[in-house]
Design an enzyme around this catalytic site. Structure first.
Site, PDB file in Angstrom:
ATOM      1  N   THR A  78     -71.554  61.146  70.606  1.00  0.00           N
ATOM      2  CA  THR A  78     -72.389  60.022  70.158  1.00  0.00           C
ATOM      3  C   THR A  78     -73.854  60.445  70.185  1.00  0.00           C
ATOM      4  O   THR A  78     -74.591  60.264  69.207  1.00  0.00           O
ATOM      5  CB  THR A  78     -72.191  58.798  71.077  1.00  0.00           C
ATOM      6  OG1 THR A  78     -70.816  58.404  71.026  1.00  0.00           O
ATOM      7  CG2 THR A  78     -73.076  57.638  70.654  1.00  0.00           C
ATOM      8  N   ASN A 157     -61.101  60.172  63.362  1.00  0.00           N
ATOM      9  CA  ASN A 157     -60.561  59.740  64.649  1.00  0.00           C
ATOM     10  C   ASN A 157     -59.469  58.691  64.526  1.00  0.00           C
ATOM     11  O   ASN A 157     -58.755  58.435  65.481  1.00  0.00           O
ATOM     12  CB  ASN A 157     -61.694  59.202  65.527  1.00  0.00           C
ATOM     13  CG  ASN A 157     -62.558  58.204  64.801  1.00  0.00           C
ATOM     14  OD1 ASN A 157     -63.155  58.525  63.772  1.00  0.00           O
ATOM     15  ND2 ASN A 157     -62.615  56.990  65.297  1.00  0.00           N
ATOM     16  N   CYS A 332     -63.573  52.657  70.570  1.00  0.00           N
ATOM     17  CA  CYS A 332     -64.904  52.093  70.760  1.00  0.00           C
ATOM     18  C   CYS A 332     -65.085  50.806  69.988  1.00  0.00           C
ATOM     19  O   CYS A 332     -66.006  50.050  70.238  1.00  0.00           O
ATOM     20  CB  CYS A 332     -65.946  53.102  70.329  1.00  0.00           C
ATOM     21  SG  CYS A 332     -65.350  54.139  69.021  1.00  0.00           S
TER      22      CYS A 332
HETATM   23  C1  LIG Z   1     -64.922  60.203  70.207  1.00  0.00           C
HETATM   24  C2  LIG Z   1     -65.715  60.415  68.988  1.00  0.00           C
HETATM   25  C3  LIG Z   1     -67.108  60.342  69.010  1.00  0.00           C
HETATM   26  C4  LIG Z   1     -67.876  59.962  70.250  1.00  0.00           C
HETATM   27  O1  LIG Z   1     -67.840  61.000  71.181  1.00  0.00           O
HETATM   28  P1  LIG Z   1     -68.336  60.763  72.669  1.00  0.00           P
HETATM   29  O2  LIG Z   1     -68.386  62.126  73.233  1.00  0.00           O
HETATM   30  O3  LIG Z   1     -67.302  59.892  73.311  1.00  0.00           O
HETATM   31  O4  LIG Z   1     -69.668  60.114  72.618  1.00  0.00           O
HETATM   32  C5  LIG Z   1     -67.793  60.592  67.841  1.00  0.00           C
HETATM   33  N1  LIG Z   1     -67.145  60.909  66.712  1.00  0.00           N
HETATM   34  C6  LIG Z   1     -65.813  60.981  66.649  1.00  0.00           C
HETATM   35  C7  LIG Z   1     -65.154  61.350  65.361  1.00  0.00           C
HETATM   36  C8  LIG Z   1     -65.047  60.734  67.781  1.00  0.00           C
HETATM   37  O5  LIG Z   1     -63.730  60.805  67.702  1.00  0.00           O
END
Ligand SMILES: *Cc1c(COP(=O)(O)O)cnc(C)c1O
Length: 391
Positions: A78, A157, A332
């Site tokens: 993030t 994701n 999220c």
């Molecule tokens: C999980 C995820 C994030 C966020 O990553 P964090 O390390 O939890 O902040 C961003 N982009 C994608 C595609 C994700 O799957």
């Protein structure tokens, strides 16, 4: 790994993964014995921590074909995405104010884009094809003289779709436009070489690949071209001024170990996950009104995302809850009741977008678990449909 029969089977590996015991072992000394601050250069406590961070940085850089000074540690993907998008927007403001991204990106890319729009930047949110893949011609058509950045994720994701990074990189490089990719789901799962793929910035994170939460990195290219980013955290000038804040050696060491382990086993892990995924799909696909979301093969090995017609998505998740821990989409945003923006972008109706299940298979899952999950899914769908008929 011990199995606890009272706990549901964990199939939510896109949300997060357990820490590999070898990763934990590597991390532990850096909480206690070697607790020093890696930027304390006047004593051996600092040197020990610095040596660990240097080694980890080299491992992570080598894993993506980068050099160590191109790795900027962050708190996760993030933050890396925010640093890339806002950092490029600020640094290249004089060159142009147009950014191109995808409708199916993670919120950690979409929300910074919306924020940049509020500052006066223009963002093109490209649609995807019905299989979730980017149409390369649409990308070419969207590029304008004032385009400064293309940000397109490596692997989705929710539906696991892997975008054609090499082709995107080539298009961007030929036009001298910077290419950022959110590779949070891809690192350690598919080969990622920043030079072969012409990637200029890449966000990665540890906790989706059996490493600790709270640590990630942004790769920032240093030559051909040398990429400038404006820092978003100002302070002690850590990470060559791009991200201030005391480095976190246990997390950094764990991140490197996790990536190293994942890459060493990438081929056997991939074939095992594909086998489990196909086993699950072959049991579920005969159900009437079941749809596979996303490209059938151009996807992460451990990802199966389905929509089920004629059932309520929440009731389906609730019915499965004792047997299997999974979600309908991004963790999220699962607090939101809106249907997934990813499933809507691939043309699913609102009701099919609501009635989705994202199976995220990990390498500790077994054939027996997959069969139990398949059985429970079939039974839950059947009983919900019977209920719907009666009411
Ligand atoms: C999980 C995820 C994030 C966020 O990553 P964090 O390390 O939890 O902040 C961003 N982009 C994608 C595609 C994700 O799957």
């Amino acid at each position: 790994m011990t199995t606890d029969s009272h706990k549901p089977i964990y199939l939510d590996h896109h949300a997060t993964t357990p820490i590999d015991p070898r990763v934990l072992t590597a991390m532990l000394p850096y909480f206690t014995e070697h607790f020093g601050n890696p930027t304390s250069t006047t004593h051996q406590y600092g040197w020990a921590a610095e040596a660990a961070v240097t080694g980890a940085r080299e491992t992570i850089a080598a894993a993506i074909g980068a050099s160590p000074e191109e790795i900027v540690f962050t708190s996760g993907a993030t933050e890396a995405n925010n640093l890339a998008l806002k950092g490029i927007a600020e640094a290249y403001f004089a060159k142009g104010q147009h950014i191109i991204t995808l409708q199916t990106e993670h919120n950690a890319v979409l929300d910074p884009c919306v924020y940049l729009e509020s500052l006066g930047f223009t963002v093109t949110y490209l649609p995807v094809k019905l299989d979730g893949l980017l149409d390369l011609d649409r990308l070419k058509d969207a590029i304008r003289p004032d385009t400064i950045l293309v940000s397109i994720m490596a692997a989705n994701n929710e539906i696991g779709v892997i975008q054609p990074l090499a082709e995107i990189g080539k298009i961007c490089r030929e036009r001298s436009i910077l290419f950022h990719t959110d590779a949070a789901q891809a690192i350690g799962k598919i080969p990622l070489d920043v030079n072969l793929l012409n990637i200029d910035l890449m966000s990665i994170t540890a906790h989706k690949v059996y490493g600790p939460k709270g640590i990630g990195a942004l790769y920032v290219r240093r030559r051909n071209p040398r990429v400038k980013i404006s820092p978003q955290l100002h302070g002690g000038g850590h990470e060559r001024g791009m991200r201030s804040g005391t480095l976190y050696p246990p997390q950094i060491v764990g991140f490197a170990k996790a990536v190293e382990i994942a890459l060493a086993d990438i081929d056997p892990n991939t074939s095992k996950l594909i086998e489990l995924r196909e086993r699950l799909w072959s049991q579920l696909s005969p159900i009437e009104g079941i749809y596979l979301n996303g490209h059938p093969t151009q996807r992460l090995a451990g990802n199966l995302n389905i929509s089920v017609a004629g059932v309520d998505g929440n009731a389906l998740l609730l019915g499965l809850r004792p047997t299997v821990a999974l979600s309908s989409g991004a963790a999220c945003s699962s607090a939101k009741i809106a249907p997934s923006h990813v499933l809507q972008a691939i043309g699913r109706s609102e009701s099919l977008a609501y009635a989705a299940l994202r199976f995220g298979i990990g390498h500790t899952n077994t054939v027996g678990e997959i069969d139990r999950v398949a059985q429970a899914t079939i039974e839950t769908i059947q009983s919900l449909r019977k209920l719907a008929l009666r009411s």
